[in-house]
Design an enzyme around this catalytic site. Structure first.
Site, PDB file in Angstrom:
ATOM      1  N   ILE A 175     -14.540 -10.359  -2.282  1.00 10.48           N
ATOM      2  CA  ILE A 175     -13.725  -9.217  -2.648  1.00 10.48           C
ATOM      3  C   ILE A 175     -13.084  -9.535  -3.999  1.00 10.48           C
ATOM      4  CG2 ILE A 175     -13.293  -8.341  -0.332  1.00 10.48           C
ATOM      5  CD1 ILE A 175     -10.677  -9.804  -0.249  1.00 10.48           C
ATOM      6  N   ASP A 176     -12.695  -8.504  -4.725  1.00 10.14           N
ATOM      7  CA  ASP A 176     -12.181  -8.696  -6.077  1.00 10.14           C
ATOM      8  C   ASP A 176     -10.875  -9.490  -6.090  1.00 10.14           C
ATOM      9  OD1 ASP A 176     -14.299  -7.143  -7.000  1.00 10.14           O
ATOM     10  OD2 ASP A 176     -13.136  -5.286  -6.894  1.00 10.14           O
ATOM     11  N   LYS A 177     -10.588 -10.068  -7.228  1.00 12.40           N
ATOM     12  CA  LYS A 177      -9.385 -10.892  -7.402  1.00 12.40           C
ATOM     13  C   LYS A 177      -8.132 -10.178  -6.921  1.00 12.40           C
ATOM     14  CE  LYS A 177      -6.440 -12.884 -11.005  1.00 12.40           C
ATOM     15  NZ  LYS A 177      -6.251 -13.070 -12.454  1.00 12.40           N
ATOM     16  N   THR A 198      -7.852  -7.596  -4.937  1.00  6.36           N
ATOM     17  CA  THR A 198      -7.964  -6.997  -3.609  1.00  6.36           C
ATOM     18  C   THR A 198      -7.576  -8.059  -2.587  1.00  6.36           C
ATOM     19  OG1 THR A 198      -9.757  -5.512  -4.286  1.00  6.36           O
ATOM     20  CG2 THR A 198      -9.535  -5.944  -1.932  1.00  6.36           C
ATOM     21  N   ARG A 240     -13.980   1.172  -5.546  1.00  7.30           N
ATOM     22  CA  ARG A 240     -13.319   1.568  -6.792  1.00  7.30           C
ATOM     23  C   ARG A 240     -14.174   2.561  -7.583  1.00  7.30           C
ATOM     24  NH1 ARG A 240     -12.091  -4.230  -9.280  1.00  7.30           N
ATOM     25  NH2 ARG A 240     -10.945  -3.020 -10.858  1.00  7.30           N
TER      26      ARG A 240
END
Length: 302
Positions: free
Chosen positions: A137-139, A141, A237
């Site tokens: 998962i993104d930084k 998130t 997103r």
């Protein structure tokens, strides 16, 4: 670097190449073989082929296994929240602001550094930089991630992701008033041809499907639960922006005028999968982080 050759026998005629190579070395996973093919380290009669190539008797398979890159990835006591752990898998909570795995020039403070301190064994399929990491998962998130403790468990979890049987539910705060209570975004995602650092909806992109359901409305903002059917880079997103409701705080895909919350308002709160050995379905849930809760409280006041 290791090199060897395999000559296809009559009995192996028309068998898939990855199946043949797994027979040659039982410790190899399909993912490892496919990665070597993409890097053109596996050749058939001197030519690169796709992973679904069906062999012909007499084919000469040349395999080159590159020497691993050596990085000093150290374990760090980051006091990670290990939500669940057994002999095969673990479920870990990644806080907002933490990168999942090291990269050249950024070798410390990541989830992997913390995992190496707290979990004895981690799978090696994804290499030295991403031990145990099955998905990301993104930084900015927050939320739950599956971690594999050995390669067979890793392959099982990857197969479940491919089969779309893993439950992944996210809570997202988006701009705008979504009038309908639920919906599905089915739009292919790929690199933005005008900005290679971003993803976008592109005709030749990878199949991507996001289901969403409204949880609460706050005037010009809507809180939604998003369920991933596929798992493309920045999928929620990009999809929410595509339907005109970009995530609050998103510096890449959101509007310039947004709530300043230090990154997108996105939380991977529910994760469910089949335990690789027992076959039991496991599901875990973690509440929203405090900063996300505070944003919702402020919106309710307004």
């Amino acid at each position: 670097m290791k090199q060897f050759e395999v000559i296809i026998t009559k009995e192996q005629n028309r068998d898939r190449l990855d199946k043949i190579l797994q027979t040659h070395d039982a410790d190899w996973s399909r993912t490892q073989i496919q990665n070597l093919m993409k890097q053109e380290q596996i050749l058939v009669n001197g030519e690169p082929v796709k992973s679904n190539y069906k062999a012909t008797e007499g084919d000469v398979i040349s395999v080159t296994i590159p020497s691993p890159e050596v990085y000093d990835i150290v374990s760090e006591d980051l006091n990670l929240n290990i939500v669940y752990e057994d002999a095969d898998v673990a479920v870990v909570y990644k806080p907002k602001g933490m990168v999942v795995h090291p990269a050249p020039g950024h070798l410390s403070g990541t989830l992997v550094n913390g995992l190496m301190h707290q979990i004895k064994d981690l799978s090696g399929i994804n290499g030295i930089m991403r031990p145990g990491i099955v998905h990301r998962i993104d930084k900015d998130t927050s939320g739950l991630l599956m971690v594999a403790k050995h390669d067979k468990a890793h392959q099982s979890l990857v197969d479940q992701l491919v089969a779309k049987t893993v439950t992944r539910k996210y809570t997202a705060l988006v701009h705008g008033h979504i009038a309908h209570d639920k919906g599905t975004v089915d739009a292919p995602i790929g690199r933005d041809p005008k900005d290679r650092q971003s993803m976008n909806i592109v005709d030749k992109g990878k199949h991507a499907v996001t289901h969403f359901e409204v949880m609460e409305r706050f005037g010009d903002y809507t809180l939604v639960e998003c369920r991933l059917e596929t798992g493309r880079t920045h999928q929620i997103r990009v999809h929410m922006k595509f339907i005109g409701h970009p995530l609050v705080g998103d510096p890449k895909y959101g509007p310039k005028r947004t709530l300043d919350i230090g990154g997108q308002a996105l939380h991977a709160g529910v994760l469910g999968f089949i335990q690789p050995t027992t076959g039991e379905y496991l599901e875990f849930e973690v509440p929203l982080p405090d900063d996300f809760k505070q944003v919702l409280k402020d919106l309710k006041k307004d």
